[in-house]
Design a protein around this motif. Structure first.
Motif, PDB file in Angstrom:
ATOM      1  N   SER A  98       0.858  -1.189   0.000  1.00 47.62           N
ATOM      2  CA  SER A  98       0.000   0.000   0.000  1.00 47.62           C
ATOM      3  C   SER A  98       0.895   1.240   0.000  1.00 47.62           C
ATOM      4  N   GLY A  99       0.282   2.411  -0.120  1.00 44.44           N
ATOM      5  CA  GLY A  99       0.988   3.691  -0.008  1.00 44.44           C
ATOM      6  C   GLY A  99       2.186   3.804  -0.926  1.00 44.44           C
ATOM      7  N   LYS A 100       3.303   4.235  -0.333  1.00 46.30           N
ATOM      8  CA  LYS A 100       4.533   4.496  -1.085  1.00 46.30           C
ATOM      9  C   LYS A 100       5.042   3.235  -1.808  1.00 46.30           C
ATOM     10  N   LEU A 101       4.910   2.088  -1.131  1.00 44.99           N
ATOM     11  CA  LEU A 101       5.370   0.833  -1.738  1.00 44.99           C
ATOM     12  C   LEU A 101       4.530   0.500  -2.968  1.00 44.99           C
ATOM     13  N   ALA A 102       3.216   0.622  -2.854  1.00 51.32           N
ATOM     14  CA  ALA A 102       2.336   0.327  -3.992  1.00 51.32           C
ATOM     15  C   ALA A 102       2.661   1.248  -5.170  1.00 51.32           C
ATOM     16  N   ALA A 104       5.573   2.673  -5.759  1.00 55.87           N
ATOM     17  CA  ALA A 104       6.889   2.296  -6.294  1.00 55.87           C
ATOM     18  C   ALA A 104       6.780   1.052  -7.162  1.00 55.87           C
ATOM     19  N   ILE A 105       5.933   0.108  -6.770  1.00 52.30           N
ATOM     20  CA  ILE A 105       5.732  -1.110  -7.565  1.00 52.30           C
ATOM     21  C   ILE A 105       5.096  -0.742  -8.906  1.00 52.30           C
ATOM     22  N   ALA A 106       4.095   0.112  -8.863  1.00 58.89           N
ATOM     23  CA  ALA A 106       3.431   0.524 -10.111  1.00 58.89           C
ATOM     24  C   ALA A 106       4.410   1.234 -11.037  1.00 58.89           C
ATOM     25  N   ALA A 107       5.259   2.091 -10.460  1.00 59.52           N
ATOM     26  CA  ALA A 107       6.209   2.852 -11.282  1.00 59.52           C
ATOM     27  C   ALA A 107       7.304   1.960 -11.871  1.00 59.52           C
ATOM     28  N   SER A 108       7.739   0.958 -11.116  1.00 55.64           N
ATOM     29  CA  SER A 108       8.883   0.146 -11.555  1.00 55.64           C
ATOM     30  C   SER A 108       8.491  -1.088 -12.346  1.00 55.64           C
ATOM     31  N   PHE A 109       7.307  -1.661 -12.059  1.00 55.56           N
ATOM     32  CA  PHE A 109       6.909  -2.919 -12.709  1.00 55.56           C
ATOM     33  C   PHE A 109       5.581  -2.821 -13.456  1.00 55.56           C
ATOM     34  N   GLY A 110       4.809  -1.791 -13.189  1.00 55.35           N
ATOM     35  CA  GLY A 110       3.484  -1.696 -13.788  1.00 55.35           C
ATOM     36  C   GLY A 110       2.412  -2.297 -12.892  1.00 55.35           C
ATOM     37  N   SER A 111       2.736  -3.454 -12.284  1.00 56.98           N
ATOM     38  CA  SER A 111       1.762  -4.107 -11.404  1.00 56.98           C
ATOM     39  C   SER A 111       2.480  -5.055 -10.451  1.00 56.98           C
ATOM     40  N   LYS A 112       1.778  -5.432  -9.380  1.00 52.76           N
ATOM     41  CA  LYS A 112       2.346  -6.408  -8.440  1.00 52.76           C
ATOM     42  C   LYS A 112       2.508  -7.761  -9.132  1.00 52.76           C
ATOM     43  N   SER A 113       1.572  -8.124 -10.006  1.00 50.86           N
ATOM     44  CA  SER A 113       1.676  -9.433 -10.660  1.00 50.86           C
ATOM     45  C   SER A 113       2.915  -9.503 -11.562  1.00 50.86           C
ATOM     46  N   ASP A 138      18.606   3.451  -6.721  1.00 49.58           N
ATOM     47  CA  ASP A 138      18.492   4.693  -7.493  1.00 49.58           C
ATOM     48  C   ASP A 138      17.036   5.127  -7.660  1.00 49.58           C
ATOM     49  N   GLY A 139      16.282   5.000  -6.568  1.00 45.20           N
ATOM     50  CA  GLY A 139      14.895   5.459  -6.582  1.00 45.20           C
ATOM     51  C   GLY A 139      13.921   4.523  -7.274  1.00 45.20           C
ATOM     52  N   LYS A 140      14.407   3.363  -7.724  1.00 43.68           N
ATOM     53  CA  LYS A 140      13.529   2.394  -8.390  1.00 43.68           C
ATOM     54  C   LYS A 140      13.579   1.053  -7.672  1.00 43.68           C
ATOM     55  N   LEU A 141      12.571   0.218  -7.891  1.00 42.83           N
ATOM     56  CA  LEU A 141      12.606  -1.149  -7.395  1.00 42.83           C
ATOM     57  C   LEU A 141      13.137  -2.046  -8.501  1.00 42.83           C
ATOM     58  N   GLU A 142      13.938  -3.045  -8.108  1.00 39.36           N
ATOM     59  CA  GLU A 142      14.509  -3.970  -9.082  1.00 39.36           C
ATOM     60  C   GLU A 142      14.488  -5.386  -8.539  1.00 39.36           C
ATOM     61  N   ILE A 143      14.544  -6.356  -9.447  1.00 37.46           N
ATOM     62  CA  ILE A 143      14.674  -7.760  -9.071  1.00 37.46           C
ATOM     63  C   ILE A 143      16.134  -8.166  -9.266  1.00 37.46           C
ATOM     64  N   GLU A 193       4.428  -5.721   4.400  1.00 35.86           N
ATOM     65  CA  GLU A 193       4.660  -4.707   5.445  1.00 35.86           C
ATOM     66  C   GLU A 193       6.156  -4.589   5.744  1.00 35.86           C
ATOM     67  N   PHE A 194       6.845  -5.726   5.724  1.00 34.26           N
ATOM     68  CA  PHE A 194       8.301  -5.710   5.912  1.00 34.26           C
ATOM     69  C   PHE A 194       8.965  -4.969   4.740  1.00 34.26           C
ATOM     70  N   ALA A 195       8.492  -5.244   3.528  1.00 32.22           N
ATOM     71  CA  ALA A 195       9.039  -4.554   2.344  1.00 32.22           C
ATOM     72  C   ALA A 195       8.844  -3.039   2.477  1.00 32.22           C
ATOM     73  N   ALA A 196       7.668  -2.638   2.964  1.00 29.84           N
ATOM     74  CA  ALA A 196       7.378  -1.202   3.112  1.00 29.84           C
ATOM     75  C   ALA A 196       8.304  -0.562   4.147  1.00 29.84           C
ATOM     76  N   GLU A 197       8.561  -1.280   5.250  1.00 35.88           N
ATOM     77  CA  GLU A 197       9.492  -0.762   6.271  1.00 35.88           C
ATOM     78  C   GLU A 197      10.887  -0.592   5.669  1.00 35.88           C
ATOM     79  N   ASN A 198      11.295  -1.554   4.873  1.00 38.58           N
ATOM     80  CA  ASN A 198      12.629  -1.478   4.263  1.00 38.58           C
ATOM     81  C   ASN A 198      12.730  -0.346   3.243  1.00 38.58           C
ATOM     82  N   LEU A 199      11.632  -0.131   2.530  1.00 35.34           N
ATOM     83  CA  LEU A 199      11.618   0.958   1.543  1.00 35.34           C
ATOM     84  C   LEU A 199      11.794   2.314   2.224  1.00 35.34           C
ATOM     85  N   GLU A 200      11.313   2.441   3.442  1.00 35.92           N
ATOM     86  CA  GLU A 200      11.423   3.698   4.183  1.00 35.92           C
ATOM     87  C   GLU A 200      12.873   4.126   4.395  1.00 35.92           C
ATOM     88  N   ARG A 201      13.788   3.129   4.471  1.00 35.72           N
ATOM     89  CA  ARG A 201      15.197   3.511   4.683  1.00 35.72           C
ATOM     90  C   ARG A 201      15.982   3.484   3.372  1.00 35.72           C
TER      91      ARG A 201
END
Ligand SMILES: [Fe+2]
Length: 211
Positions: A98-102, A104-113, A138-143, A193-201
């Motif tokens: 949710s929130g910032k994580l959601a 970031a996922i939309a911006a980097s991958f388009g969707s959670k799926s 660098d401000g993006k999510l990656e695999i 929720e853990f991912a969101a906490e990690n994204l905060e830092r």
């Protein structure tokens, strides 16, 4: 956490992830494999310059080392860190980004799926033992995928989630069917929720790791 290192408690009961991951698997994976990394690390660092270092610092100080004595220290320290991170990446409670994580996922991958599909592909195609990761860079999510004990954290990259693809993570429950283990874990157990906490830092992963 600096030495002597201890086996951190699991964030849930050993049977809480069943049927996706059985208590039987956890008893070996956590009680034997993870514990062995902790015990071996303590033996290896005893009396060395690493004895009083934080775990993250040891991993970052040894990951490029060619020193024959430091390679096993890296392997065991990184595996202690990776396993602590893996247990916290999983949750028996269904969570959703949710929130910032959601965003970031939309911006980097388009969707959670799409993120899940790429994470599954990374886990499936990691040849031999290793890990599949969701990281922030660098401000993006990656695999990412890493072999054996390697971890993006060693390079100061901010890790959000990981999935263990060593055979010991799934063989008792899925035998050789790594894709089935990945499909079930990624669908039912990821701790957003853990991912969101990690994204905060995200902005200070290196500083956090060096503390
Ligand atoms: Fe493992």
């Amino acid at each position: 956490m600096s030495g002597p290192f201890t086996l951190a408690p699991l964030p849930w009961e050993a049977g809480a992830l069943a049927p996706v991951i059985s208590a039987h698997t956890i008893s070996f994976h956590y009680g034997k494999h993870h514990k062995a990394y902790v015990d071996t690390l303590n033996k290896l660092v005893e009396g060395s310059k690493f004895a009083d270092m934080k775990l993250e610092k040891i991993v970052q100080a040894t990951f490029k080392s060619d020193d024959k004595k430091e390679k096993p220290i890296f392997n065991n320290a990184a595996q202690v860190w990776n396993h602590d991170f893996y247990w916290r990446s999983l949750s028996p409670a269904q969570t959703e980004p949710s929130g910032k994580l959601a965003s970031a996922i939309a911006a980097s991958f388009g969707s959670k799926s799409e993120l899940i599909a790429q994470l599954a592909e990374a886990g499936k195609t990691q040849f031999g033992s290793g890990w599949a990761w969701l990281v922030g860079k660098d401000g993006k999510l990656e695999i990412r995928k890493t072999a054996n004990a390697q971890t993006p954290m060693a390079e100061g990259i901010n890790c959000l989630l990981t999935v263990d693809v060593w055979e010991h993570a799934y063989y008792l429950d899925y035998q050789n069917a790594r894709p089935k283990y990945l499909e079930a874990v990624l669908d039912k157990l990821l701790n957003w929720e853990f991912a969101a906490e990690n994204l905060e830092r995200q902005d200070q992963p290196v500083r956090a790791a060096a503390e």
